[in-house]
Design a protein around this motif. Sequence first.
Motif, PDB file in Angstrom:
ATOM      1  N   ILE A   1      35.963  31.837  46.996  1.00  0.00           N
ATOM      2  CA  ILE A   1      35.132  31.498  48.199  1.00  0.00           C
ATOM      3  C   ILE A   1      35.787  30.282  48.719  1.00  0.00           C
ATOM      4  CG2 ILE A   1      33.042  31.542  49.485  1.00  0.00           C
ATOM      5  CD1 ILE A   1      33.743  34.297  47.998  1.00  0.00           C
ATOM      6  N   SER A   2      36.310  30.101  50.139  1.00  0.00           N
ATOM      7  CA  SER A   2      36.844  29.036  50.491  1.00  0.00           C
ATOM      8  C   SER A   2      36.371  28.981  51.827  1.00  0.00           C
ATOM      9  CB  SER A   2      38.418  28.954  50.369  1.00  0.00           C
ATOM     10  OG  SER A   2      38.792  27.791  50.939  1.00  0.00           O
ATOM     11  N   SER A   3      35.495  27.909  52.377  1.00  0.00           N
ATOM     12  CA  SER A   3      35.184  27.807  53.740  1.00  0.00           C
ATOM     13  C   SER A   3      34.368  29.041  54.404  1.00  0.00           C
ATOM     14  CB  SER A   3      36.419  27.433  54.647  1.00  0.00           C
ATOM     15  OG  SER A   3      36.811  26.332  54.211  1.00  0.00           O
ATOM     16  N   GLY A   4      33.813  29.950  53.553  1.00  0.00           N
ATOM     17  CA  GLY A   4      33.230  31.097  53.951  1.00  0.00           C
ATOM     18  C   GLY A   4      33.876  32.376  53.784  1.00  0.00           C
ATOM     19  N   ALA A   5      35.399  32.109  53.622  1.00  0.00           N
ATOM     20  CA  ALA A   5      36.372  33.360  53.602  1.00  0.00           C
ATOM     21  C   ALA A   5      36.423  33.690  52.333  1.00  0.00           C
ATOM     22  CB  ALA A   5      37.718  32.801  53.952  1.00  0.00           C
ATOM     23  N   VAL A   6      36.543  35.199  52.041  1.00  0.00           N
ATOM     24  CA  VAL A   6      36.814  35.964  50.834  1.00  0.00           C
ATOM     25  C   VAL A   6      38.182  36.183  50.321  1.00  0.00           C
ATOM     26  CG1 VAL A   6      35.851  37.667  49.169  1.00  0.00           C
ATOM     27  CG2 VAL A   6      34.403  36.732  50.564  1.00  0.00           C
ATOM     28  N   LYS A   7      38.675  35.345  49.441  1.00  0.00           N
ATOM     29  CA  LYS A   7      40.148  35.582  49.138  1.00  0.00           C
ATOM     30  C   LYS A   7      40.289  36.407  47.437  1.00  0.00           C
ATOM     31  CE  LYS A   7      41.539  31.444  51.744  1.00  0.00           C
ATOM     32  NZ  LYS A   7      42.273  30.366  51.790  1.00  0.00           N
ATOM     33  N   CYS A   8      40.976  37.339  47.528  1.00  0.00           N
ATOM     34  CA  CYS A   8      41.382  38.133  46.306  1.00  0.00           C
ATOM     35  C   CYS A   8      42.509  38.123  45.935  1.00  0.00           C
ATOM     36  CB  CYS A   8      40.634  39.622  46.531  1.00  0.00           C
ATOM     37  SG  CYS A   8      39.162  39.532  46.951  1.00  0.00           S
ATOM     38  N   GLN A   9      42.896  37.842  44.711  1.00  0.00           N
ATOM     39  CA  GLN A   9      44.202  37.883  44.022  1.00  0.00           C
ATOM     40  C   GLN A   9      44.356  39.217  43.187  1.00  0.00           C
ATOM     41  OE1 GLN A   9      45.789  34.574  42.251  1.00  0.00           O
ATOM     42  NE2 GLN A   9      45.691  33.050  43.828  1.00  0.00           N
ATOM     43  N   ARG A  10      45.586  40.084  43.320  1.00  0.00           N
ATOM     44  CA  ARG A  10      45.773  41.177  42.811  1.00  0.00           C
ATOM     45  C   ARG A  10      47.249  41.202  42.469  1.00  0.00           C
ATOM     46  NH1 ARG A  10      44.918  46.314  46.648  1.00  0.00           N
ATOM     47  NH2 ARG A  10      46.359  47.155  44.695  1.00  0.00           N
ATOM     48  N   ILE A  11      47.599  41.841  41.129  1.00  0.00           N
ATOM     49  CA  ILE A  11      49.089  41.905  40.899  1.00  0.00           C
ATOM     50  C   ILE A  11      49.776  42.930  41.898  1.00  0.00           C
ATOM     51  CG2 ILE A  11      50.511  42.710  39.042  1.00  0.00           C
ATOM     52  CD1 ILE A  11      48.907  40.157  38.403  1.00  0.00           C
ATOM     53  N   MET A  12      50.829  42.704  42.187  1.00  0.00           N
ATOM     54  CA  MET A  12      51.685  43.636  43.251  1.00  0.00           C
ATOM     55  C   MET A  12      53.132  43.921  42.351  1.00  0.00           C
ATOM     56  SD  MET A  12      50.819  41.798  46.741  1.00  0.00           S
ATOM     57  CE  MET A  12      51.448  43.302  47.648  1.00  0.00           C
ATOM     58  N   TYR A  13      53.803  44.776  43.108  1.00  0.00           N
ATOM     59  CA  TYR A  13      55.015  45.156  42.758  1.00  0.00           C
ATOM     60  C   TYR A  13      55.255  45.425  41.286  1.00  0.00           C
ATOM     61  CZ  TYR A  13      55.568  43.643  47.217  1.00  0.00           C
ATOM     62  OH  TYR A  13      55.555  43.209  48.869  1.00  0.00           O
ATOM     63  N   GLY A  14      54.336  46.119  40.667  1.00  0.00           N
ATOM     64  CA  GLY A  14      54.354  46.269  39.037  1.00  0.00           C
ATOM     65  C   GLY A  14      54.519  45.104  38.351  1.00  0.00           C
ATOM     66  N   GLY A  15      53.832  44.138  38.914  1.00  0.00           N
ATOM     67  CA  GLY A  15      53.504  42.976  37.919  1.00  0.00           C
ATOM     68  C   GLY A  15      54.639  41.729  38.392  1.00  0.00           C
ATOM     69  N   LEU A  16      55.666  42.095  39.334  1.00  0.00           N
ATOM     70  CA  LEU A  16      56.393  41.125  39.725  1.00  0.00           C
ATOM     71  C   LEU A  16      55.787  39.995  40.501  1.00  0.00           C
ATOM     72  CD1 LEU A  16      59.639  43.358  40.292  1.00  0.00           C
ATOM     73  CD2 LEU A  16      58.989  42.061  38.169  1.00  0.00           C
ATOM     74  N   ALA A  17      54.699  40.354  41.133  1.00  0.00           N
ATOM     75  CA  ALA A  17      54.338  39.227  42.168  1.00  0.00           C
ATOM     76  C   ALA A  17      52.766  39.239  42.322  1.00  0.00           C
ATOM     77  CB  ALA A  17      54.754  39.449  43.469  1.00  0.00           C
ATOM     78  N   ILE A  18      51.954  37.874  42.608  1.00  0.00           N
ATOM     79  CA  ILE A  18      50.553  38.292  42.784  1.00  0.00           C
ATOM     80  C   ILE A  18      50.302  38.053  44.386  1.00  0.00           C
ATOM     81  CG2 ILE A  18      48.439  37.001  42.388  1.00  0.00           C
ATOM     82  CD1 ILE A  18      49.794  36.072  39.630  1.00  0.00           C
TER      83      ILE A  18
ATOM     84  N   THR B   1      47.652  37.706  47.723  1.00  0.00           N
ATOM     85  CA  THR B   1      46.556  37.088  48.178  1.00  0.00           C
ATOM     86  C   THR B   1      45.811  38.076  49.235  1.00  0.00           C
ATOM     87  OG1 THR B   1      46.888  35.121  47.195  1.00  0.00           O
ATOM     88  CG2 THR B   1      45.010  35.330  48.559  1.00  0.00           C
ATOM     89  N   GLU B   2      44.758  38.648  49.137  1.00  0.00           N
ATOM     90  CA  GLU B   2      44.104  39.233  50.353  1.00  0.00           C
ATOM     91  C   GLU B   2      42.760  38.388  50.826  1.00  0.00           C
ATOM     92  OE1 GLU B   2      45.175  43.780  48.832  1.00  0.00           O
ATOM     93  OE2 GLU B   2      43.192  42.966  48.380  1.00  0.00           O
ATOM     94  N   LYS B   3      42.899  38.110  52.074  1.00  0.00           N
ATOM     95  CA  LYS B   3      41.777  37.374  52.723  1.00  0.00           C
ATOM     96  C   LYS B   3      40.964  38.328  53.643  1.00  0.00           C
ATOM     97  CE  LYS B   3      40.588  33.868  55.829  1.00  0.00           C
ATOM     98  NZ  LYS B   3      41.165  32.799  56.714  1.00  0.00           N
ATOM     99  N   ILE B   4      39.635  38.513  52.997  1.00  0.00           N
ATOM    100  CA  ILE B   4      38.632  39.723  53.853  1.00  0.00           C
ATOM    101  C   ILE B   4      38.103  38.837  54.898  1.00  0.00           C
ATOM    102  CG2 ILE B   4      36.858  41.167  53.435  1.00  0.00           C
ATOM    103  CD1 ILE B   4      38.117  41.629  50.821  1.00  0.00           C
TER     104      ILE B   4
END
Length: 306
Positions: free
Chosen positions: A111-128, A130-133
Amino acid sequence: MDKIKNVWVFSDKTERSGEIIGGAREIGEKVICFARDQNEAKTAFSFGVDEVFICKEGGMIENLALSIVKMLQDQSGVILMPNTKRCKAMASILGAQLKAGVSTETGEIEISSGAVKCQRIMYGGLAIGTEKISSKIAIVLINSGVFAPPSTLHSEKEAKILEFVEPKACIKCIKKMPKLKNSVDLSKAKRIVAIGRGIVKEEDIAIARQLCEAINAELGCSRPIAEGEKWMEHERYIGISSVTVKPVIYVSIGISGQIQHMVGVKDAGRILVINKDANAPIFDYADYGIVGDLYKVVPRLIEALK
């Protein structure tokens, strides 16, 4: 890390509620839980939630979605749930009805400045990624093992009743059939022994089970053992598309160490590797490694432990 004012939690599995509430307490000022009966409510209060709403009606959990929607219609905050199949179904309904952003398979939330940021694995584990909702309500489905359950406490709080809003078409359970194999929750295991393609035949899994007994560990596996050979149930498959674990000790036997598997064990305390291929990628992640034939190394290790 900043905190958000309200976090609502829901879990279709009682054994996952502790870690979801633990995560909610980390990111939220006030934690409200949705429960299906008094036992679930009591458990939630013991983990330190501020309020619990019980909805006894509805049958299947997906039928509770509109009841939650009515309560949260004009609210803002985060809905936190485990990343299970049924909670994904629930999230799709909640997201559509509340016009809320949904993040699944989340490995980290901030939680940063009221925004929700989520990290998830992408491309079969080759990258991480970040999604901001940015919607008023963010719906986040957390992978197993991301948060630890909080310490339990005694509480005398009373749960409230959630008004049931019946959907136009209720989902009904026609028949239940037990699983043929026992399930296990590897996300809670302190010690894990995992096997891979180095195991030649199914009967040889007994070698790994003996090592598990010697160090009081749970048995896990890589994807080919569970989904290719089908020698072990899916609940024991460790990797990006199954279970993420955080054991104190992780012993890998005959696993090459592809990124899709290693994403699932990156937070292990100590990684011990046994593999006959000195160039196997898994040695790059190992704290301790033994280059050798597992059929010779593991029995000698078991004998030494005895």
